[in-house]
Design an enzyme around this catalytic site. Structure first.
Site, PDB file in Angstrom:
ATOM      1  N   CYS A   1      -2.778  -0.101   7.372  1.00 48.39           N
ATOM      2  CA  CYS A   1      -1.958   1.111   7.336  1.00 48.39           C
ATOM      3  C   CYS A   1      -2.234   2.006   8.544  1.00 48.39           C
ATOM      4  CB  CYS A   1      -2.195   1.867   6.032  1.00 48.39           C
ATOM      5  SG  CYS A   1      -1.620   0.944   4.593  1.00 48.39           S
TER       6      CYS A   1
ATOM      7  N   GLU B   1       0.892   3.874   1.815  1.00 49.16           N
ATOM      8  CA  GLU B   1       1.337   4.340   3.131  1.00 49.16           C
ATOM      9  C   GLU B   1       2.488   3.499   3.674  1.00 49.16           C
ATOM     10  OE1 GLU B   1      -1.695   3.539   2.082  1.00 49.16           O
ATOM     11  OE2 GLU B   1      -3.267   4.400   3.341  1.00 49.16           O
TER      12      GLU B   1
ATOM     13  N   CYS C   1      -6.507   2.120   5.250  1.00 47.20           N
ATOM     14  CA  CYS C   1      -7.160   0.864   5.643  1.00 47.20           C
ATOM     15  C   CYS C   1      -6.738   0.510   7.074  1.00 47.20           C
ATOM     16  CB  CYS C   1      -6.742  -0.255   4.686  1.00 47.20           C
ATOM     17  SG  CYS C   1      -5.043  -0.803   4.924  1.00 47.20           S
TER      18      CYS C   1
ATOM     19  N   HIS D   1       0.853  -1.189   0.000  1.00 50.23           N
ATOM     20  CA  HIS D   1       0.000   0.000   0.000  1.00 50.23           C
ATOM     21  C   HIS D   1       0.894   1.245   0.000  1.00 50.23           C
ATOM     22  CE1 HIS D   1      -3.921  -1.937   1.745  1.00 50.23           C
ATOM     23  NE2 HIS D   1      -3.406  -2.635   0.747  1.00 50.23           N
TER      24      HIS D   1
HETATM   25 ZN   LIG Z   1      -3.560   0.371   3.494  1.00 48.94          ZN
END
Ligand SMILES: [Zn+2]
Length: 168
Positions: free
Chosen positions: A98, A67, A95, A65
């Site tokens: 993260c 992040e 999410c 991801h």
């Molecule tokens: Zn995430």
């Protein structure tokens, strides 16, 4: 609020928009790879120290991801797992994975572009960034360049649907 407070606030808002634009640039990189366009930058002392964008499919990894990618780079740069004097800019609400990592890294301030009602964990489904029960809570700013940040996602999913129709 006095005049100078208002000027300060305007300056901060401008700064947030400036860095969010850089996060959007990262999201565009994901778009070009046909990844869901999400981008992130991490800022320290008014400078971008790390960037990341979603590469989940490209790298075949659930960890890639925007992040987490940016956090990994930022930790390397500051030589610490704590990112205690950094601000994170993300085009989409994080999410649960993260958001968890953001709390773990003790990032004090998180600036979010658009919210993600179905999966976001900074106030939508959960608010992991601001739970009293944990030892760290983030200051969260929502809706910075919201239109641009959601537009890039809308365009991406529209294009995806159109492509699917063609191949059907
Ligand atoms: Zn995430």
């Amino acid at each position: 609020m006095g005049l100078f407070d208002r000027i300060d606030e305007m300056r901060d808002a401008k700064r947030d928009e400036k860095f969010m634009r850089q996060a959007l640039k990262q999201a565009e990189k994901a778009y070009k790879l046909k990844e869901v366009p999400i981008g992130c930058v991490i800022v320290q002392d008014d400078r971008v120290i790390a960037r990341g964008y979603n590469r989940r499919n490209t790298d075949k990894s659930v960890l890639m991801h925007a992040e987490l990618t940016a956090m990994k780079k930022a930790c390397k740069k500051v030589k610490d797992w704590r990112l205690e004097d950094c601000t994170m800019y993300i085009t989409l609400e994080p999410c649960q994975m993260c958001a968890g990592a953001i709390v773990q890294a003790r990032i004090p301030r998180v600036v979010i572009g658009s919210m993600n009602p179905k999966a976001g964990c900074a106030g939508s489904v959960l608010n992991i960034l601001q739970m009293e029960q944990f030892n760290h809570q983030c200051e969260v700013e929502r809706g910075v360049l919201q239109e641009e940040c959601s537009e890039i996602l809308t365009n991406f999913f529209r294009e995806l649907r159109e492509e699917k129709k063609k191949t059907r």
